[in-house]
Design a protein around this motif. Structure first.
Motif, PDB file in Angstrom:
ATOM      1  N   MET A 252      -0.334  69.751  32.423  1.00 33.02           N
ATOM      2  CA  MET A 252       0.538  68.584  32.552  1.00 33.02           C
ATOM      3  C   MET A 252       1.932  69.033  32.965  1.00 33.02           C
ATOM      4  N   LYS A 253       2.459  68.401  34.018  1.00 33.44           N
ATOM      5  CA  LYS A 253       3.810  68.717  34.472  1.00 33.44           C
ATOM      6  C   LYS A 253       4.762  67.603  34.040  1.00 33.44           C
ATOM      7  N   ILE A 254       5.867  68.014  33.422  1.00 34.45           N
ATOM      8  CA  ILE A 254       6.903  67.081  32.988  1.00 34.45           C
ATOM      9  C   ILE A 254       8.206  67.461  33.689  1.00 34.45           C
ATOM     10  N   ILE A 255       8.792  66.516  34.410  1.00 35.66           N
ATOM     11  CA  ILE A 255      10.066  66.769  35.081  1.00 35.66           C
ATOM     12  C   ILE A 255      11.205  66.142  34.282  1.00 35.66           C
ATOM     13  N   CYS A 256      12.243  66.944  34.048  1.00 37.98           N
ATOM     14  CA  CYS A 256      13.465  66.454  33.419  1.00 37.98           C
ATOM     15  C   CYS A 256      14.442  66.148  34.553  1.00 37.98           C
ATOM     16  N   PHE A 257      14.729  64.891  34.741  1.00 34.73           N
ATOM     17  CA  PHE A 257      15.456  64.394  35.914  1.00 34.73           C
ATOM     18  C   PHE A 257      16.791  63.815  35.456  1.00 34.73           C
ATOM     19  N   GLY A 258      17.893  64.434  35.886  1.00 36.41           N
ATOM     20  CA  GLY A 258      19.164  63.926  35.389  1.00 36.41           C
ATOM     21  C   GLY A 258      20.380  64.641  35.937  1.00 36.41           C
ATOM     22  N   ASP A 259      21.434  64.647  35.124  1.00 36.87           N
ATOM     23  CA  ASP A 259      22.734  65.181  35.541  1.00 36.87           C
ATOM     24  C   ASP A 259      23.006  66.526  34.881  1.00 36.87           C
ATOM     25  N   SER A 260      24.277  66.811  34.597  1.00 39.66           N
ATOM     26  CA  SER A 260      24.656  68.109  34.032  1.00 39.66           C
ATOM     27  C   SER A 260      24.092  68.326  32.634  1.00 39.66           C
TER      28      SER A 260
ATOM     29  N   VAL B 125       8.072  61.816  33.787  1.00 37.95           N
ATOM     30  CA  VAL B 125       9.447  62.105  34.190  1.00 37.95           C
ATOM     31  C   VAL B 125      10.389  61.598  33.106  1.00 37.95           C
ATOM     32  N   LEU B 126      11.197  62.514  32.570  1.00 32.10           N
ATOM     33  CA  LEU B 126      12.216  62.168  31.590  1.00 32.10           C
ATOM     34  C   LEU B 126      13.512  61.906  32.350  1.00 32.10           C
ATOM     35  N   ILE B 127      14.023  60.687  32.267  1.00 25.86           N
ATOM     36  CA  ILE B 127      15.197  60.286  33.032  1.00 25.86           C
ATOM     37  C   ILE B 127      16.418  60.233  32.115  1.00 25.86           C
ATOM     38  N   GLY B 128      17.370  61.136  32.355  1.00 23.81           N
ATOM     39  CA  GLY B 128      18.595  61.169  31.564  1.00 23.81           C
ATOM     40  C   GLY B 128      19.798  61.008  32.472  1.00 23.81           C
ATOM     41  N   ILE B 129      20.310  59.801  32.581  1.00 23.19           N
ATOM     42  CA  ILE B 129      21.409  59.536  33.513  1.00 23.19           C
ATOM     43  C   ILE B 129      22.275  58.392  32.979  1.00 23.19           C
TER      44      ILE B 129
ATOM     45  N   LYS C  73      15.900  50.719  37.435  1.00 22.53           N
ATOM     46  CA  LYS C  73      14.672  49.955  37.658  1.00 22.53           C
ATOM     47  C   LYS C  73      13.937  50.432  38.908  1.00 22.53           C
ATOM     48  N   THR C  74      14.691  50.690  39.965  1.00 22.11           N
ATOM     49  CA  THR C  74      14.072  51.166  41.205  1.00 22.11           C
ATOM     50  C   THR C  74      13.364  52.494  40.989  1.00 22.11           C
ATOM     51  N   ILE C  75      14.011  53.412  40.277  1.00 28.29           N
ATOM     52  CA  ILE C  75      13.396  54.703  39.971  1.00 28.29           C
ATOM     53  C   ILE C  75      12.137  54.524  39.150  1.00 28.29           C
ATOM     54  N   ILE C  76      12.213  53.696  38.123  1.00 29.69           N
ATOM     55  CA  ILE C  76      11.077  53.471  37.228  1.00 29.69           C
ATOM     56  C   ILE C  76       9.912  52.831  37.966  1.00 29.69           C
ATOM     57  N   PHE C  77      10.180  51.793  38.748  1.00 25.51           N
ATOM     58  CA  PHE C  77       9.109  51.119  39.478  1.00 25.51           C
ATOM     59  C   PHE C  77       8.473  52.053  40.505  1.00 25.51           C
ATOM     60  N   ARG C  78       9.295  52.886  41.157  1.00 33.38           N
ATOM     61  CA  ARG C  78       8.759  53.826  42.157  1.00 33.38           C
ATOM     62  C   ARG C  78       7.848  54.854  41.479  1.00 33.38           C
ATOM     63  N   LEU C  79       8.238  55.330  40.324  1.00 32.52           N
ATOM     64  CA  LEU C  79       7.404  56.276  39.583  1.00 32.52           C
ATOM     65  C   LEU C  79       6.084  55.631  39.188  1.00 32.52           C
ATOM     66  N   ARG C  80       6.145  54.404  38.714  1.00 29.48           N
ATOM     67  CA  ARG C  80       4.935  53.705  38.295  1.00 29.48           C
ATOM     68  C   ARG C  80       3.989  53.473  39.465  1.00 29.48           C
ATOM     69  N   GLU C  81       4.540  53.216  40.633  1.00 30.96           N
ATOM     70  CA  GLU C  81       3.712  53.027  41.820  1.00 30.96           C
ATOM     71  C   GLU C  81       2.896  54.280  42.140  1.00 30.96           C
ATOM     72  N   GLU C  82       3.454  55.442  41.771  1.00 36.31           N
ATOM     73  CA  GLU C  82       2.775  56.715  42.018  1.00 36.31           C
ATOM     74  C   GLU C  82       1.925  57.161  40.826  1.00 36.31           C
ATOM     75  N   GLY C  83       1.805  56.313  39.818  1.00 35.02           N
ATOM     76  CA  GLY C  83       1.003  56.650  38.650  1.00 35.02           C
ATOM     77  C   GLY C  83       1.664  57.638  37.708  1.00 35.02           C
ATOM     78  N   ILE C  84       2.985  57.737  37.803  1.00 30.85           N
ATOM     79  CA  ILE C  84       3.760  58.668  36.972  1.00 30.85           C
ATOM     80  C   ILE C  84       4.383  57.899  35.810  1.00 30.85           C
ATOM     81  N   THR C  85       4.368  58.481  34.630  1.00 32.34           N
ATOM     82  CA  THR C  85       4.947  57.840  33.454  1.00 32.34           C
ATOM     83  C   THR C  85       6.448  58.119  33.362  1.00 32.34           C
ATOM     84  N   PRO C  86       7.292  57.091  33.459  1.00 35.77           N
ATOM     85  CA  PRO C  86       8.729  57.287  33.274  1.00 35.77           C
ATOM     86  C   PRO C  86       9.111  57.143  31.799  1.00 35.77           C
ATOM     87  N   ILE C  87      10.015  57.970  31.331  1.00 36.59           N
ATOM     88  CA  ILE C  87      10.553  57.858  29.979  1.00 36.59           C
ATOM     89  C   ILE C  87      12.070  57.966  30.081  1.00 36.59           C
TER      90      ILE C  87
END
Length: 243
Positions: free
Chosen positions: A1-9, A78-82, A116-130
């Motif tokens: 399982m691959k988990i991406i941490c997507f965010g800022d500094s 994908v863990l979204i921290g922004i 919302k755009t990021i979350i919906f795009r991830l869901r379209e690809e079958g990726i779980t956004p958190i």
């Protein structure tokens, strides 16, 4: 399982030590990888953590690099921290014209639309956004830091418009409300850090970036929340629509 941490500094692992911004090796994605590595000894499931944090990024930047940094990687989660840079201000402009009206770097409504755009795009690809909440900050140290970089006029101006904690809290509340409205998972690192112990040791001298101890607290909260979600294959994303 691959988990991406997507965010800022704060995802990248930036802290402020001895008057300089530095990147720590023990950032929250790195610690998260260690924690999952320890668990893998007793599990057949392998977890790969990928750090896609970029210094000074806001939600606009995340949208621009979503395809390359996330979708092409084909992660499971994908863990979204922004948000911290979205609700920030262009302090050099404030220092030059403290009597003028200034807006946040990314206005609140645009910030939420971007999420919302990021979350919906991830869901379209079958990726779980958190979503991760914004971490807490120390406004006193933050004002001292910005005043040194620019001028005391910055601190005076932000206090007149409610204080940086007001803007930080407003964006965080909007993030939490959005997570509830569109049924996306949320990890509340803000509350976890406040409850984990002496809050002053978790935030570095610039008042906003975590210390190594702060990153430890974030990583452990994320880890425990992910374990709860992963248990029993619960991370299979439900069917969602935009409407």
């Amino acid at each position: 399982m691959k988990i991406i941490c997507f965010g800022d500094s704060l995802t990248r692992g930036v802290t402020y030590i001895k008057g300089r911004l530095r990147i720590v090796k023990k950032n929250y994605p790195a610690i998260l990888q260690e924690l999952f590595g320890q668990k893998e000894k007793d599990s057949s499931q392998s977890v790969q953590i990928v750090n896609k944090g970029v210094f000074n990024d806001n939600s606009e930047h995340l949208l621009k690099r979503l395809e390359k940094d996330v979708l092409q990687e084909k992660p499971s989660i994908v863990l979204i921290g922004i948000g911290g840079n979205d609700c920030n201000f262009r302090w050099a402009e404030v220092a030059e014209a403290p009597g003028d009206t200034h807006t946040a770097t990314v206005p609140l409504n645009l910030y939420i639309d971007n999420l919302k755009t990021i979350i919906f795009r991830l869901r379209e690809e079958g990726i779980t956004p958190i979503l991760l909440t914004l971490p807490p900050l120390d406004p006193v140290r933050y004002y001292e830091y910005t005043a040194k970089l620019y001028s005391s006029k910055v601190s005076e101006w932000i206090c007149k418009v409610g204080g940086i904690e007001h803007w930080h809290g407003m964006y965080n509340r909007a993030l939490k409300k959005t997570a509830e409205e569109i049924d996306v998972r949320l990890i509340d690192i803000r509350t976890a850090m406040k409850k984990a112990g002496d809050f002053s040791v978790f935030i570095s001298d610039d008042g906003i970036h975590p210390t190594e101890s702060g990153y430890q607290a974030i990583a452990h909260e994320v880890y425990e929340s992910l374990l709860f979600s992963i248990k029993g294959n619960e991370l299979k994303e439900k069917s969602h629509s935009r409407y």
